[in-house]
Each structure stands twice: as C-alpha cells, then as structure tokens.
Motif scaffolding. Sequence first.
Motif, PDB file in Angstrom:
ATOM      1  N   LYS A  57       0.809  -1.216   0.000  1.00  0.00           N
ATOM      2  CA  LYS A  57       0.000   0.000   0.000  1.00  0.00           C
ATOM      3  C   LYS A  57       0.848   1.275   0.000  1.00  0.00           C
ATOM      4  CE  LYS A  57      -3.519   2.305   2.777  1.00  0.00           C
ATOM      5  NZ  LYS A  57      -4.319   2.222   4.001  1.00  0.00           N
ATOM      6  N   ASN A  58       1.841   1.341   0.844  1.00  0.00           N
ATOM      7  CA  ASN A  58       2.649   2.555   0.988  1.00  0.00           C
ATOM      8  C   ASN A  58       4.104   2.407   0.558  1.00  0.00           C
ATOM      9  OD1 ASN A  58       0.528   4.126   2.148  1.00  0.00           O
ATOM     10  ND2 ASN A  58       0.825   2.998   4.049  1.00  0.00           N
ATOM     11  N   HIS A  59       4.427   1.291  -0.054  1.00  0.00           N
ATOM     12  CA  HIS A  59       5.824   1.029  -0.397  1.00  0.00           C
ATOM     13  C   HIS A  59       5.930   0.492  -1.822  1.00  0.00           C
ATOM     14  CE1 HIS A  59       6.762   1.691   3.803  1.00  0.00           C
ATOM     15  NE2 HIS A  59       5.754   0.896   4.093  1.00  0.00           N
ATOM     16  N   GLU A  96       5.729   3.625   8.142  1.00  0.00           N
ATOM     17  CA  GLU A  96       4.769   4.391   7.347  1.00  0.00           C
ATOM     18  C   GLU A  96       5.444   5.560   6.648  1.00  0.00           C
ATOM     19  OE1 GLU A  96       1.606   3.659   6.581  1.00  0.00           O
ATOM     20  OE2 GLU A  96       1.986   1.827   7.706  1.00  0.00           O
ATOM     21  N   GLY A  97       5.225   5.657   5.349  1.00  0.00           N
ATOM     22  CA  GLY A  97       5.713   6.788   4.576  1.00  0.00           C
ATOM     23  C   GLY A  97       7.191   6.777   4.268  1.00  0.00           C
TER      24      GLY A  97
END
Length: 182
Positions: A47-49, A143-144
Amino acid sequence: MKTINKKVLIPMLMSFMVLLLVSCGSSQNTSGDIMADSRDAKATITKNHPNISELFDNSVGYAIFPNVGKGAYIIGAASGNGTVYENGTLIGYSSLKQVDVGLQVGGKAYIEVIFFQTQDALNRFKSGSYELSGNVSAVLLEEGVSRDVEFRDGVGVVTKPKAGAMAGISVGGQKFEFNAIQ
C-alpha cells in the motif's frame, strides 16, 4: 510462607510467556486463515511502499509470514506460519522459528517477507530446512518511508511491525520448514 522475589518472578513470567508464544501461538491457524492473512499482509506492505510492490512482481519467489509473534527477556523466541509463492503462484506453506540471546525485553507482532531473487535461492528454501543467520539484515518498513532491500545470496528480508513494544540488541537466527502443496 516465603514470598517470591520480584527479581525472580518477572524473568519466570517472561520465560513462560515466551514458551507459550512459541509453542502454540500461530499453530492454531488453518491453511485458509494463513492464505487470507498473507493476502492482507501483502496488501498492507504494498500500500505505501511501491519499491516493495515491485519486488513481489519481479522476484522469482517470496514467503510471507503475516503474523510473527516474538517475546523476550534476555532469551527471545519468535514463531509464525506463512505461505510460499513461486512466480506469483502459491506452492506451499512454511513455519518460522527463531531463538536469540541478548539484552532484550518485551513482545511484538510483525509481518515478515522473504524475497528470493534467484531460482537457486528459492530452491535452497524449498529443500526442507532452511536457516537465515543472524547477520542477514532485514529492512524495517515504516509508514511513509521507502527503503531499498539489501540482498545477500539472492535473499532479501522485509519486516513491518504490527503491535507491541520491544527493546534490545540480540544475536540469533531463524529456521524455516517448507511443506509443498501436494
């Protein structure tokens, strides 16, 4: 009657928790549960990577351990069950066991993914018993934050924390058992 000293009671309780975690924690899952958890874990990681997403698409194979549990008080232990894929197709299941020693305390749950860059690396994993030594470094996903995965002998490891708190430095290794789908 004697009272138990806190210096003795706390290590005893932590040791009991570690043994309980390793002996029965993730072995309660069915293959359907493990497959569903693996799909969810893959979705969470990708999802975020985006660079990790590419590894799922471009690796010869990968093993996803969606629910690894670890507990430690000086001696640590971890355990988890997962799914193994070759060219995107489910080929079997695997169990993970880890024991380590060091200055550590606490407990945590995390996702672990092992990527196989070469067919030879995947074949070594599929041979039955496979071990990752303590010197293999895992990329910790936050995250992020996007990081590159470092491969050694065709193997790269990614972990993503789920819950818990743990502090310390330890030395150990992981052992895996592979069971092909019949």
